[in-house]
Design a protein around this motif. Structure first.
Motif, PDB file in Angstrom:
ATOM      1  N   MET A   1      23.580-103.612  -1.835  1.00  0.00           N
ATOM      2  CA  MET A   1      24.880-103.024  -2.151  1.00  0.00           C
ATOM      3  C   MET A   1      25.163-103.058  -3.656  1.00  0.00           C
ATOM      4  N   VAL A   2      24.815-104.171  -4.305  1.00  0.00           N
ATOM      5  CA  VAL A   2      25.018-104.313  -5.755  1.00  0.00           C
ATOM      6  C   VAL A   2      24.191-103.270  -6.508  1.00  0.00           C
ATOM      7  N   LEU A   3      22.916-103.094  -6.120  1.00  0.00           N
ATOM      8  CA  LEU A   3      22.054-102.104  -6.776  1.00  0.00           C
ATOM      9  C   LEU A   3      22.593-100.686  -6.571  1.00  0.00           C
ATOM     10  N   PHE A   4      23.043-100.405  -5.354  1.00  0.00           N
ATOM     11  CA  PHE A   4      23.575 -99.070  -5.059  1.00  0.00           C
ATOM     12  C   PHE A   4      24.849 -98.800  -5.868  1.00  0.00           C
ATOM     13  N   ALA A   5      25.787 -99.751  -5.842  1.00  0.00           N
ATOM     14  CA  ALA A   5      27.072 -99.570  -6.530  1.00  0.00           C
ATOM     15  C   ALA A   5      26.887 -99.453  -8.045  1.00  0.00           C
ATOM     16  N   SER A   6      26.039-100.304  -8.617  1.00  0.00           N
ATOM     17  CA  SER A   6      25.827-100.260 -10.071  1.00  0.00           C
ATOM     18  C   SER A   6      25.112 -98.971 -10.484  1.00  0.00           C
ATOM     19  N   SER A   7      24.205 -98.474  -9.629  1.00  0.00           N
ATOM     20  CA  SER A   7      23.526 -97.196  -9.921  1.00  0.00           C
ATOM     21  C   SER A   7      24.525 -96.039  -9.941  1.00  0.00           C
ATOM     22  N   VAL A   8      25.434 -96.045  -8.990  1.00  0.00           N
ATOM     23  CA  VAL A   8      26.465 -94.999  -8.920  1.00  0.00           C
ATOM     24  C   VAL A   8      27.342 -95.030 -10.170  1.00  0.00           C
ATOM     25  N   ILE A   9      27.730 -96.232 -10.607  1.00  0.00           N
ATOM     26  CA  ILE A   9      28.563 -96.380 -11.812  1.00  0.00           C
ATOM     27  C   ILE A   9      27.851 -95.813 -13.038  1.00  0.00           C
ATOM     28  N   VAL A  10      26.555 -96.146 -13.184  1.00  0.00           N
ATOM     29  CA  VAL A  10      25.797 -95.663 -14.353  1.00  0.00           C
ATOM     30  C   VAL A  10      25.615 -94.138 -14.290  1.00  0.00           C
ATOM     31  N   ILE A  11      25.335 -93.613 -13.109  1.00  0.00           N
ATOM     32  CA  ILE A  11      25.195 -92.153 -12.948  1.00  0.00           C
ATOM     33  C   ILE A  11      26.478 -91.439 -13.363  1.00  0.00           C
ATOM     34  N   ILE A  12      27.606 -91.938 -12.889  1.00  0.00           N
ATOM     35  CA  ILE A  12      28.909 -91.316 -13.226  1.00  0.00           C
ATOM     36  C   ILE A  12      29.182 -91.424 -14.720  1.00  0.00           C
ATOM     37  N   ALA A  13      28.937 -92.610 -15.297  1.00  0.00           N
ATOM     38  CA  ALA A  13      29.200 -92.821 -16.732  1.00  0.00           C
ATOM     39  C   ALA A  13      28.334 -91.920 -17.606  1.00  0.00           C
TER      40      ALA A  13
ATOM     41  N   GLU B   1      25.032 -87.126 -21.276  1.00  0.00           N
ATOM     42  CA  GLU B   1      23.884 -87.671 -22.000  1.00  0.00           C
ATOM     43  C   GLU B   1      22.635 -86.829 -21.779  1.00  0.00           C
ATOM     44  N   TYR B   2      22.479 -86.275 -20.580  1.00  0.00           N
ATOM     45  CA  TYR B   2      21.307 -85.455 -20.260  1.00  0.00           C
ATOM     46  C   TYR B   2      21.724 -84.062 -19.825  1.00  0.00           C
ATOM     47  N   GLY B   3      20.809 -83.113 -19.994  1.00  0.00           N
ATOM     48  CA  GLY B   3      21.117 -81.702 -19.743  1.00  0.00           C
ATOM     49  C   GLY B   3      21.278 -81.335 -18.282  1.00  0.00           C
ATOM     50  N   SER B   4      20.666 -82.111 -17.400  1.00  0.00           N
ATOM     51  CA  SER B   4      20.748 -81.783 -15.972  1.00  0.00           C
ATOM     52  C   SER B   4      21.125 -83.002 -15.156  1.00  0.00           C
ATOM     53  N   SER B   5      21.698 -82.765 -13.985  1.00  0.00           N
ATOM     54  CA  SER B   5      22.101 -83.865 -13.109  1.00  0.00           C
ATOM     55  C   SER B   5      20.879 -84.616 -12.571  1.00  0.00           C
ATOM     56  N   ILE B   6      19.749 -83.897 -12.395  1.00  0.00           N
ATOM     57  CA  ILE B   6      18.507 -84.523 -11.915  1.00  0.00           C
ATOM     58  C   ILE B   6      18.035 -85.584 -12.912  1.00  0.00           C
ATOM     59  N   GLU B   7      18.040 -85.215 -14.200  1.00  0.00           N
ATOM     60  CA  GLU B   7      17.624 -86.160 -15.246  1.00  0.00           C
ATOM     61  C   GLU B   7      18.573 -87.353 -15.302  1.00  0.00           C
ATOM     62  N   THR B   8      19.860 -87.099 -15.175  1.00  0.00           N
ATOM     63  CA  THR B   8      20.868 -88.165 -15.203  1.00  0.00           C
ATOM     64  C   THR B   8      20.628 -89.156 -14.067  1.00  0.00           C
TER      65      THR B   8
ATOM     66  N   ARG C   1      17.857 -89.557 -12.286  1.00  0.00           N
ATOM     67  CA  ARG C   1      16.527 -90.170 -12.432  1.00  0.00           C
ATOM     68  C   ARG C   1      16.569 -91.377 -13.356  1.00  0.00           C
ATOM     69  N   HIS C   2      17.088 -91.184 -14.570  1.00  0.00           N
ATOM     70  CA  HIS C   2      17.067 -92.265 -15.553  1.00  0.00           C
ATOM     71  C   HIS C   2      18.083 -93.356 -15.220  1.00  0.00           C
ATOM     72  N   SER C   3      19.198 -92.974 -14.621  1.00  0.00           N
ATOM     73  CA  SER C   3      20.207 -93.970 -14.224  1.00  0.00           C
ATOM     74  C   SER C   3      19.641 -94.910 -13.169  1.00  0.00           C
ATOM     75  N   LEU C   4      19.020 -94.330 -12.145  1.00  0.00           N
ATOM     76  CA  LEU C   4      18.459 -95.143 -11.060  1.00  0.00           C
ATOM     77  C   LEU C   4      17.381 -96.089 -11.577  1.00  0.00           C
ATOM     78  N   PHE C   5      16.471 -95.533 -12.386  1.00  0.00           N
ATOM     79  CA  PHE C   5      15.353 -96.366 -12.852  1.00  0.00           C
ATOM     80  C   PHE C   5      15.840 -97.520 -13.713  1.00  0.00           C
ATOM     81  N   GLN C   6      16.689 -97.220 -14.718  1.00  0.00           N
ATOM     82  CA  GLN C   6      17.128 -98.277 -15.625  1.00  0.00           C
ATOM     83  C   GLN C   6      18.019 -99.306 -14.928  1.00  0.00           C
ATOM     84  N   THR C   7      18.832 -98.853 -13.996  1.00  0.00           N
ATOM     85  CA  THR C   7      19.703 -99.796 -13.293  1.00  0.00           C
ATOM     86  C   THR C   7      18.885-100.762 -12.443  1.00  0.00           C
ATOM     87  N   ILE C   8      17.932-100.244 -11.665  1.00  0.00           N
ATOM     88  CA  ILE C   8      17.098-101.100 -10.826  1.00  0.00           C
ATOM     89  C   ILE C   8      16.240-102.020 -11.691  1.00  0.00           C
TER      90      ILE C   8
END
Length: 483
Positions: free
Chosen positions: A279-291, A297-304, A306-313
């Motif tokens: 739950m912590v990983l999921f919630a923090s990933s969502v926060i970073v994606i939204i921020a 920061e990135y041109g497409s939602s896919i890139e946002t 992708r990088h949010s999930l990887f760096q958060t985990i």
């Protein structure tokens, strides 16, 4: 204090550790880079050092007591880190590497922190790169055995929060004997490593990179064979493999064992710590994606995503791989990610941080106090996996938090007195005590620019974090050395 049994055990461990120089020799012979002498000499010196310690006490048959156990655990990491510096110091391939740098790198590897003083990794001989990765892999396995089998016998480490009646995980949770427990853990650890290496290879890495990165992924270490870390490959499939195995390596290995034995995933679903971890990983990933999305920061939602999930985990599990320079991300995202490393992974995993189970217990303890404030006469207990946590375990968690906070503050102040700015000092303390690796400010890329004093303080910080604070603080207490 029976120092003879301590010396004998450390000597034996050193002799075993000397064989860690053999795989890099084989790697060097395969790639013909002329580094084998560095490892041959390291092998001889480490083996000799172990023999000198072991030989005078080889016939000692005394039993371990609590204090000897604590001292062996502390000396295990210090002495192995000391001898782990040898290949770095002997080789001619690394220029301007001081003893402080070599010790920092060795300690970072064995504690699976992943902080590095080295740069231009892409130009280093493959045997040296493999040795760094191997340090993390060996350190990771040592941590698993320490956390699941050894520290509970000494009464520290967080595993005492589990109760047999509520979760199926007890102090003798795997097998009755320590040796059998270690073998069971090795099988799981080795299996995850092989599967991870296979995943990386099928995703496009070379065999060398696949094996090397599987070592630091399953160990939640974060060392890479490239300066750009996982970002060097710029591959979604490689990042997906990394995310999957970082997530698995952050789970309590006792839980892996139960699921493996029962051939069922239900043990994961039942476990309170695992559910909180996910739950912590999921919630923090969502926060970073939204921020990141709000800041474009990135041109497409896919890139946002992708990088949010990887760096958060990567940061939240305290692995420390980077696919992007997260320290330059906008708003509070870099600080938020560093803060997530305080929670860290599950107890009994290769991850660092305070551990999810302690955070969960503290949260529930806080809820209990609020409930009692509203209803003073109510009988409220703190529960975990359906069972109540006893007072001794709660005091243990509170004691850990207080020691962690005090130690964090002292290390932070020492670094600032050593000349580091506030952002660098804070993030470096967090990154080393939580065994994360990358920080912010001066230590966003590596720790090479820091002075020797700061490096020694941070080496101590890594050890404190890895040994769950209490283990190493205990040896500084007068009562520890009394007869």
């Amino acid at each position: 204090m029976q120092l003879s049994i301590v010396a004998k055990t450390i000597g034996l461990l050193l002799m075993v550790f000397s064989f860690a120089q053999v795989p890099p020799i084989i790697i060097d012979l395969i790639y013909s880079e002329g580094e084998y002498f560095s490892f041959l000499l390291s092998f001889a010196l480490t083996g000799l050092g172990g023999l000198i310690l072991w030989w005078p006490f080889k016939d000692t048959k005394k039993d371990f007591r609590l204090r000897e156990g604590v001292l062996i655990v502390v000396c295990f990491w210090i002495v192995l880190s000391l001898f782990g510096t040898l290949p770095f110091l002997i080789t001619d391939s690394i220029s301007n590497l001081s003893f402080s740098d070599a010790f920092f790198e060795s300690m970072s590897g064995l504690t699976t922190t992943g902080a590095t003083v080295m740069s231009q990794l892409d130009d280093l001989p493959k045997s040296i790169l493999f040795y760094r990765q191997q340090l993390q892999w060996l350190g990771g396995m040592g941590i698993i055995v320490l956390a699941v089998a050894v520290l509970p016998l000494l009464g520290v480490g967080g595993m005492e929060l589990y109760h047999a009646e509520s979760s199926g995980i007890a102090k003798d949770r795997l097998t009755p004997k320590l040796r059998n427990t270690a073998i069971a853990l090795w099988k799981i650890y080795l299996s995850l490593t092989v599967l991870c290496a296979l995943g990386y290879f099928l995703s496009g890495m070379t065999i060398f990179d696949a094996v090397s990165h599987s070592f630091s992924t399953v160990a939640i270490g974060g060392f890479s064979t490239h300066d750009a870390s996982i970002g060097y490959f710029n591959s979604i499939s490689i990042e997906m493999v990394a995310m999957f195995f970082m997530f698995l390596a952050g789970i309590n290995f006792s839980l892996h064992f139960l699921a493996w034995n029962n051939k069922s995933l239900i043990d994961y679903i039942k476990d309170s710590e695992f559910k909180t971890y996910a739950m912590v990983l999921f919630a923090s990933s969502v926060i970073v994606i939204i921020a990141l999305g709000l800041n474009s920061e990135y041109g497409s939602s896919i890139e946002t995503i992708r990088h949010s999930l990887f760096q958060t985990i990567s940061i939240a599990t305290t692995t420390g791989y980077t696919s992007q320079s997260f320290s330059s991300w906008p708003a509070a995202i870099p600080v938020f990610l560093i803060m997530m490393s305080f929670i860290g992974a599950c107890v009994g995993s290769t991850g660092g941080g305070i551990k999810v189970i302690r955070i969960l217990v503290m949260f529930r303890l806080g809820m209990k106090e609020i409930h009692k404030f509203i209803r003073p006469n109510a009988q409220v207990s703190v529960k975990l996996n359906g069972g109540s946590i006893n007072e001794k375990a709660l005091v243990s968690v509170l004691g850990f938090f207080s020691l962690y906070a005090i130690t964090f503050f002292l290390i932070l102040m020492l670094l600032m007195f050593a000349g580091l700015d506030q952002v660098t000092a804070y993030s470096a303390t967090a990154a080393t005590m939580n065994n994360l690796g990358p920080g912010l400010g001066e230590v966003a890329q590596n720790y090479g620019s820091l002075g020797d004093t700061a490096k020694w303080i941070l080496s101590f910080s890594m050890l404190v974090g890895r040994l769950e604070v209490l283990t190493i603080i205990a040896i500084f207490h007068r009562a520890f050395w009394r007869q």
